[in-house]
Structure formats: structure tokens, C-alpha cells
Design an enzyme around this catalytic site. Sequence first.
Site, PDB file in Angstrom:
ATOM      1  N   GLY A  50      33.423 -28.878   1.074  1.00 54.25           N
ATOM      2  CA  GLY A  50      32.291 -29.221   1.801  1.00 54.25           C
ATOM      3  C   GLY A  50      31.967 -28.237   3.167  1.00 54.25           C
ATOM      4  O   GLY A  50      32.003 -26.915   2.864  1.00 54.25           O
ATOM      5  N   PHE A  51      31.795 -28.794   4.141  1.00 54.06           N
ATOM      6  CA  PHE A  51      31.590 -28.087   5.346  1.00 54.06           C
ATOM      7  C   PHE A  51      30.259 -27.529   5.242  1.00 54.06           C
ATOM      8  O   PHE A  51      30.017 -26.203   5.626  1.00 54.06           O
ATOM      9  CB  PHE A  51      32.625 -27.043   5.675  1.00 54.06           C
ATOM     10  CG  PHE A  51      33.985 -27.591   5.915  1.00 54.06           C
ATOM     11  CD1 PHE A  51      34.393 -28.084   7.094  1.00 54.06           C
ATOM     12  CD2 PHE A  51      34.811 -27.661   4.764  1.00 54.06           C
ATOM     13  CE1 PHE A  51      35.678 -28.853   7.345  1.00 54.06           C
ATOM     14  CE2 PHE A  51      36.248 -28.225   4.977  1.00 54.06           C
ATOM     15  CZ  PHE A  51      36.639 -28.757   6.179  1.00 54.06           C
ATOM     16  N   HIS A  52      29.197 -28.246   4.878  1.00 54.11           N
ATOM     17  CA  HIS A  52      27.974 -27.709   4.852  1.00 54.11           C
ATOM     18  C   HIS A  52      26.932 -29.008   4.812  1.00 54.11           C
ATOM     19  O   HIS A  52      27.183 -30.031   4.435  1.00 54.11           O
ATOM     20  CB  HIS A  52      27.620 -26.938   3.623  1.00 54.11           C
ATOM     21  CG  HIS A  52      27.826 -27.419   2.318  1.00 54.11           C
ATOM     22  ND1 HIS A  52      29.019 -27.303   1.721  1.00 54.11           N
ATOM     23  CD2 HIS A  52      27.089 -28.568   1.455  1.00 54.11           C
ATOM     24  CE1 HIS A  52      28.905 -28.108   0.387  1.00 54.11           C
ATOM     25  NE2 HIS A  52      27.860 -28.822   0.402  1.00 54.11           N
ATOM     26  N   ALA A  53      25.585 -28.590   4.888  1.00 52.04           N
ATOM     27  CA  ALA A  53      24.609 -29.663   4.845  1.00 52.04           C
ATOM     28  C   ALA A  53      23.672 -29.195   3.687  1.00 52.04           C
ATOM     29  O   ALA A  53      23.481 -27.855   3.518  1.00 52.04           O
ATOM     30  CB  ALA A  53      23.913 -29.975   6.181  1.00 52.04           C
ATOM     31  N   ARG A  98      28.582 -32.590   5.510  1.00 46.55           N
ATOM     32  CA  ARG A  98      29.615 -33.247   4.612  1.00 46.55           C
ATOM     33  C   ARG A  98      31.010 -32.531   4.517  1.00 46.55           C
ATOM     34  O   ARG A  98      30.990 -31.335   4.361  1.00 46.55           O
ATOM     35  CB  ARG A  98      29.074 -33.774   3.309  1.00 46.55           C
ATOM     36  CG  ARG A  98      29.144 -32.813   2.097  1.00 46.55           C
ATOM     37  CD  ARG A  98      27.843 -31.872   2.231  1.00 46.55           C
ATOM     38  NE  ARG A  98      26.711 -32.471   2.690  1.00 46.55           N
ATOM     39  CZ  ARG A  98      25.515 -32.906   1.751  1.00 46.55           C
ATOM     40  NH1 ARG A  98      25.703 -32.837   0.531  1.00 46.55           N
ATOM     41  NH2 ARG A  98      24.479 -33.550   2.228  1.00 46.55           N
TER      42      ARG A  98
END
Length: 136
Positions: A50-53, A98
Amino acid sequence: MNASLIQLVDIPQRGDARGQLSVAEIGGALPFVVRRVYWIHGTNPGVSRGFHAHKQLRQLCVCVAGSVRLSLFDGKSEESVVLDSSTKGLLIGPRLWREMHEFTPDCVLMVFADAEYEEADYIRDREEFIKHVHSS
Ligand code: T46
């Protein structure tokens, strides 16, 4: 009081002597028309993802095997939930950072999305995400 970032939906299960069948459909667990389905599986030990929106994308995540912890951050607060049931779905709207952690080796995370894959819809830098949510 602020609404929780964690929006869980019940996924109806039709069990009989043969086993279980779970169903996500419009008017039931699915609040949008699905244009893409992908699943995350075979995750290596200790890996987080994840580590993004997303700017626009809406998704429903269902952990159909194993478990995973999903955390959501709206630019102010962060909440997390362990998904470990094929009869619970987590709705993730746009503008939420997230992260996915603690995958079990048998985890299969199915994701139903309301749009096709588009890299331009991602914000992959956390500082840029925070600026994005505070500017709109
Ligand atoms: C999300 C979380 C929950 C594609 O080509 N098509 C696709 O539909 C997807 C989802 C990904 N990809 C490519 C893009 C990357 O080269 O597959 C690679 C891995 O994607 P990513 O690093 O974005 O995967 P995750 O697990 O970090 O995030 C995914 C989704 O991308 C994202 O939308 O919300 O799962």
C-alpha cells in the site's frame, strides 16, 4: 463526533450441507458498479504493501483467506482493522492513505474497484497526500 474511517459491510453467506457461498452484489454489499477485481496473495513474510492514496477510486476489500491488518489515514487520524473473514468487507473511499501489514502466509485479499487501473489516480508520497487533503 467524527465518523470512523473503518467502514465494514456484511457480506451475506449462503451456507448449506456442501459448504459456504458468499455474495457481493449491487443493492447488497456493493455500493458501486465493479469495473475491476484484483487479489493480493502469496505475500512474502514481513512484507507491507500500500503506502498510497487514491484521488477518486472506491474499493471493497474482502480477505477471503488468512488475515491482514489494514490501516487508513485521512490526513488527521489513523485507524486500523484486522480483516480475517470472507463475510466482512472494508470499504475504502478516495483520499485515504492505506497501508497493509501483517499478512499471514495464506492471506488472499480480494479487492473490488469501481474503475480500471490508472496510475494517475494514485498519490504515492505521504507528504503530497497530506497537502492534497488539506488543500481540497
Ligand atoms: C490499493 C491496495 C489495497 C496493475 O497493473 N493493475 C492493477 O489493477 C493493480 C492494483 C496494480 N497493478 C500494478 C501496479 C504495480 O506495478 O501492480 C503492481 C503492484 O501494485 P501496487 O504496488 O499499487 O500494489 P499495492 O498492494 O501496494 O496496492 C494495491 C492497489 O494498487 C491499490 O489500489 O488500494 O492494493
